[in-house]
Design an enzyme around this catalytic site. Sequence first.
Site, PDB file in Angstrom:
ATOM      1  N   LYS B  52      60.338  57.958  48.695  1.00  0.00           N
ATOM      2  CA  LYS B  52      59.884  59.212  48.100  1.00  0.00           C
ATOM      3  C   LYS B  52      60.774  60.421  48.407  1.00  0.00           C
ATOM      4  O   LYS B  52      60.804  61.379  47.621  1.00  0.00           O
ATOM      5  CB  LYS B  52      58.452  59.509  48.542  1.00  0.00           C
ATOM      6  CG  LYS B  52      57.414  58.561  47.945  1.00  0.00           C
ATOM      7  CD  LYS B  52      57.156  58.879  46.476  1.00  0.00           C
ATOM      8  CE  LYS B  52      55.937  58.125  45.930  1.00  0.00           C
ATOM      9  NZ  LYS B  52      55.696  58.468  44.506  1.00  0.00           N
ATOM     10  N   SER B 315      59.726  49.112  49.160  1.00  0.00           N
ATOM     11  CA  SER B 315      59.712  50.551  48.892  1.00  0.00           C
ATOM     12  C   SER B 315      59.226  51.443  50.027  1.00  0.00           C
ATOM     13  O   SER B 315      59.507  52.642  50.020  1.00  0.00           O
ATOM     14  CB  SER B 315      58.877  50.824  47.640  1.00  0.00           C
ATOM     15  OG  SER B 315      57.609  50.236  47.754  1.00  0.00           O
TER      16      SER B 315
END
Lengths: 338, 338
Positions: B52, B315
């Site tokens: 992110k 991720s």
Amino acid sequence: MTVGLEEIRQAAERIAGKAVRTPLLEAPLLDQRLGCRVLVKAESLQLTGSFKFRGAYNRIAQLTRQELDRGVVAYSTGNHAQGVAAAARTAGTSAVIVVPNDIPAIKKRNTQSWGAELAYYQREVEDRVAIAAAIADERHAVIVPPFDDDRIIAGQGTIGLELVEQAGALGVTLDAVVIPCGGGGLSAGIATAVKALSPETRIYLVEPSNYDDTLRSMAAGDRIANDLGPGHGTTICDALTTEMPGELTFPINQRLADGVLAIDDDLVAEGLYAAFADLKLVLEPSGAIALAALVTGALGQEFDVSGKSIAIIGSGGNVDPLTYRDALQNGAARMSAR
Amino acid sequence: MTVGLEEIRQAAERIAGKAVRTPLLEAPLLDQRLGCRVLVKAESLQLTGSFKFRGAYNRIAQLTRQELDRGVVAYSTGNHAQGVAAAARTAGTSAVIVVPNDIPAIKKRNTQSWGAELAYYQREVEDRVAIAAAIADERHAVIVPPFDDDRIIAGQGTIGLELVEQAGALGVTLDAVVIPCGGGGLSAGIATAVKALSPETRIYLVEPSNYDDTLRSMAAGDRIANDLGPGHGTTICDALTTEMPGELTFPINQRLADGVLAIDDDLVAEGLYAAFADLKLVLEPSGAIALAALVTGALGQEFDVSGKSIAIIGSGGNVDPLTYRDALQNGAARMSAR
């Protein structure tokens, strides 16, 4: 000097393209909490999940054609087993590994998956060195020892080369390097490289309290074995349960180390948890012991870490999920109580 | 096209030296078991423990001086919160993050440690978008949305650039890239970069069965929301619980994705365990879902992986130790029963 910077540079050339050049990781929030800059050399991300492949491959790659045809023999609590198995396959030879019959399941399965043949011994009763010697004798095979060998030490020393280069690329001069210590091969290799390239960098070794042979040997000025008789404590650091410092490794560590710390398993669990929470690395207890010494303040009692740049060797990540689960829970509880 | 290779290259220049160029990791024994070559892009090792930061920094770095003076506002289930908080600090501005009051403890603590101010909302009752809008309005602050923004998508796309470069350095042409999917920003960015540089590479998205909005939207040819009413199932993939595909992300994923898979939490646990055992990476459930699709054979039902080179996006790694412990145990038990 039998292992120097030149031998380590040669080892680096041999392992190039075979071993992983492991990343040097940072965790700014950990730095913020501890008041120092932490750089973790993640050897858990090495081929076979620990640093052991480096030394094993550097040894096996120097075998003659005839020796390669006969295969190699090794004895190990686990990580060296996988390292030798993978190095043997990479070099195109076979391996027999003498392992304790209580070897963690994951280490056993992985060693076999690398194509090695296993021979078992009983940890408290039998002499694994003698068993390995008998197998080697029968097959005319070369033994790849876990630590007490110049070429093994030089192979592990490639971590020190990479560390100084990677820190340099970040503009960092390392104030200290903290290294897990069992037989002392990892620390002897790294210390040799680091002190040659960066003489002011301090070197600290960390071992389990119940296997504090290096600490006591340093104090005595000579190699002392662990008393492994009845009543001797155990440790979750299964990769650091060596009998005594190596004949070759001890003088190197004695000359180059600035200090030795021995810490309890509860503190090790805090290091394992910090690797999980702050670095997202799976470290086995033995692999987390150096980070544990830093995050619990044990290192700080020997060396003022404030404002310093500290490299931590995260030496391996081969751990059964049950052991990991328990240590994670213990470490998390202890850290949140701080 | 609003986000293309050029925008992603510009994003890569912006984040250079700020974001971690995460390693592309391999696990030869996993390859051996699965019969394909697996390359894991370890975004769990990214600053703040997930991808992110890339998108958030690419957005915030394009603010004007005046906008930077007013700070930014974001809403997030956790990973975007940390990403925005760290990006704001890196860019020299402040951040208010609207978070659910059941945010995992580790994500809450870390977001605050990055210097962000938190504002809480009740997940099932209140509208976080409206709350963020009100705060932004009051402070004349810019909102950094979690995925539906060209500059966020371009930032996440830098993973695709690095992936193709890193695979190329290994001499590998990727046959497929498998990507966790929530709002679709990560996959939209990566797919844009990968398809531009390597058009033959297939793109697969993976989402939780109970949040299969992208799968159903693809089938319908239009965006469909998850039914989040009574009786709707939950998921351990807390970072993938978006309401529906994004207005900007969905058309990109529709055009570029070769398939979407929706898998159960039990399978996710197997991916989390494989990351632990084979790669020594701590992945949160949402971060392990792409690896899960591969190791459980779910991907294999759509695409013959045999002999192929498959990139997996790992991720993120922000997970509470209790959640991790339970998923690890479940995954280990299920994997050993296979």
